[in-house]
Scaffold this motif. Structure first.
Motif, PDB file in Angstrom:
ATOM      1  N   ASP A  85       0.422  -1.209   0.064  1.00  0.00           N
ATOM      2  CA  ASP A  85      -0.039  -0.233  -0.003  1.00  0.00           C
ATOM      3  C   ASP A  85       0.862   1.164   0.190  1.00  0.00           C
ATOM      4  OD1 ASP A  85       0.614   0.941   3.342  1.00  0.00           O
ATOM      5  OD2 ASP A  85      -0.382  -1.123   2.942  1.00  0.00           O
ATOM      6  N   GLY A  86       0.331   2.543  -0.774  1.00  0.00           N
ATOM      7  CA  GLY A  86       0.983   3.719  -0.122  1.00  0.00           C
ATOM      8  C   GLY A  86       0.831   4.745   0.965  1.00  0.00           C
ATOM      9  N   GLU A  87       0.167   4.067   1.872  1.00  0.00           N
ATOM     10  CA  GLU A  87       0.399   5.111   2.957  1.00  0.00           C
ATOM     11  C   GLU A  87       1.212   5.331   4.004  1.00  0.00           C
ATOM     12  OE1 GLU A  87      -2.757   3.109   5.427  1.00  0.00           O
ATOM     13  OE2 GLU A  87      -4.777   3.329   3.639  1.00  0.00           O
ATOM     14  N   LYS A  88       1.421   6.213   4.257  1.00  0.00           N
ATOM     15  CA  LYS A  88       2.509   7.052   5.195  1.00  0.00           C
ATOM     16  C   LYS A  88       1.723   7.049   6.624  1.00  0.00           C
ATOM     17  CE  LYS A  88       5.286   8.834   1.759  1.00  0.00           C
ATOM     18  NZ  LYS A  88       6.333   9.725   0.892  1.00  0.00           N
ATOM     19  N   TYR A  94       6.621   4.886   4.535  1.00  0.00           N
ATOM     20  CA  TYR A  94       5.772   3.886   4.347  1.00  0.00           C
ATOM     21  C   TYR A  94       5.495   2.778   4.827  1.00  0.00           C
ATOM     22  CZ  TYR A  94       5.471   6.174  -0.672  1.00  0.00           C
ATOM     23  OH  TYR A  94       6.001   6.570  -1.274  1.00  0.00           O
ATOM     24  N   THR A  95       3.689   2.761   5.642  1.00  0.00           N
ATOM     25  CA  THR A  95       3.351   1.533   6.322  1.00  0.00           C
ATOM     26  C   THR A  95       3.813   0.042   5.852  1.00  0.00           C
ATOM     27  OG1 THR A  95       1.162   2.002   6.377  1.00  0.00           O
ATOM     28  CG2 THR A  95       2.560   3.557   7.704  1.00  0.00           C
ATOM     29  N   SER A  96       3.745  -0.405   5.014  1.00  0.00           N
ATOM     30  CA  SER A  96       2.953  -1.504   4.393  1.00  0.00           C
ATOM     31  C   SER A  96       4.604  -2.507   4.822  1.00  0.00           C
ATOM     32  CB  SER A  96       3.174  -1.501   3.285  1.00  0.00           C
ATOM     33  OG  SER A  96       3.498  -3.336   2.704  1.00  0.00           O
ATOM     34  N   VAL A  97       4.440  -3.741   5.340  1.00  0.00           N
ATOM     35  CA  VAL A  97       5.842  -4.059   5.923  1.00  0.00           C
ATOM     36  C   VAL A  97       5.991  -5.727   4.976  1.00  0.00           C
ATOM     37  CG1 VAL A  97       5.338  -3.863   8.461  1.00  0.00           C
ATOM     38  CG2 VAL A  97       4.199  -5.636   7.308  1.00  0.00           C
TER      39      VAL A  97
END
Length: 356
Positions: A85-88, A94-97
């Motif tokens: 995902d592109g969320e920060k 970026y929050t995606s692991v």
């Protein structure tokens, strides 16, 4: 190989120079805030005075942290694949692991989508792009937890060795050795013998060093464990229990500073251990919020100086004392309650009193 190492050191030096330029700007901003707060106090209204005091307090803490120059201020870097995902998050990362489904191309190649530098405190540039991620932030967790078995988005993990403002060396670990990774169109370079070997090769001193650059995945899970209940850490001598406890204190302050506004107390069995460990937390940016005291110095103004005879010491240190202390603790809780009515001898014997 030497040319590759020198080039990579130069790259990290350029980044560190930019970080220090930004730190100097932040120091100037904090100093301006303190001067501005002093001017606000001249208004004389209660509201202005309260606002001034709060601003001076915040700016003073921030300025103190920025002015502290720690060895290895910037110590790590991770190069990451594209995330799902592109969320920060609030730290700008970026929050995606987990990597995106198309992060790795069919031919086994991949492009580095994000690079994060890890340090003792977080630093953002003027556009709120992260120059350094605080080691306690969620975005920094992959630096410690990524392994070749469970790499997540991490392709390369790098430990950066520096002294003051000079980068001395870099040591890389490949988390995805099966990939042919590219960074800005160039093959991803790998330098050195790995992060753990670099940490083991550091000279020992007469005081404990922080392990912030070499925390292992198992230790990181303890450090970042939820604070909802008691956390018991067990391990043999030399496994890092004390170091993990100190880093956990710094992590808890970062995660929930309001909850721990009164500070954290760490109790040491001996004064010698206090002097051995007292430099760790300041190096992690937590000076003044954590008190480390020996058992005999817990009460202000009182110092335990007596030593028990060997026989008494053995009794006090035995497992039997657990029951004694448990009864004492329960008794202390019951001090405010009225004692139960004592039954007469006939009642204790199971006979009804006369007239009933």
């Amino acid at each position: 190989m030497a040319d590759v190492r020198d080039r990579e050191i130069s790259i990290e030096q350029d980044h560190l120079d930019g970080v220090y330029r930004r730190l100097e700007e932040k120091i100037q901003e904090a100093e301006f805030l303190m001067r501005d707060a002093a001017r606000r106090g001249q208004v004389g209204t209660p509201g202005a005075l309260a606002e001034r005091d709060a601003q001076v307090f915040r700016a003073g803490i921030h300025l103190n942290r920025l002015n502290n120059e720690f060895e290895d201020f910037l110590f790590g870097r991770i190069d990451l694949l594209l995330g799902k995902d592109g969320e920060k998050g609030p730290d700008g990362a970026y929050t995606s692991v987990e990597p995106a489904d198309d992060a790795v191309h069919p031919d086994g190649t991949a492009d580095i989508a994000e690079t994060l530098h890890i340090g003792r405190i977080g630093v953002l540039d003027a556009d709120y792009t992260p120059l350094v991620i605080d080691w306690r932030a969620p975005a920094a967790a992959p630096f410690y937890r990524s392994t070749p078995v469970e790499p997540g988005r991490v392709v390369r993990r790098r430990v950066i060795r520096s002294k003051g403002r000079q980068v001395l060396g870099v040591e890389d670990d490949l988390m995805r050795p099966e990939l042919t990774a590219r960074l800005a169109g160039e093959p991803l370079a790998v330098v050195g013998d790995g992060a753990l070997m670099a940490a083991l090769g550091q000279a020992r001193s007469h005081t404990m060093r922080d392990i912030v650059a070499s925390i292992q995945a198992e230790q990181d899970r303890v450090i970042r464990a939820p604070a909802a209940s008691v956390t018991l850490v067990e391990g043999g001598p030399g496994t890092g229990k004390t170091a993990v406890a100190l880093h956990r204190a710094a992590y808890l302050l970062y995660q929930d500073r309001r909850r721990y506004a009164g500070g954290i107390l760490i109790v040491s069995p001996t004064p010698l251990l206090v002097s051995y460990t007292e430099g760790v937390l300041p190096s992690l940016g937590e000076e003044g919020q954590v008190a480390i005291r020996a058992l005999g110095s817990l009460v202000d103004g009182a110092e335990a100086t007596a030593y028990d005879p060997p026989a008494a010491a053995r009794v006090k240190g035995s497992a039997r004392m657990v029951q004694v202390l448990r009864r004492a603790a329960r008794g202390a809780l019951d001090l405010g309650a009225a004692p139960p009515a004592r039954a007469g001898r006939d009642e204790e014997a199971g006979e009804a009193p006369e007239g009933q």
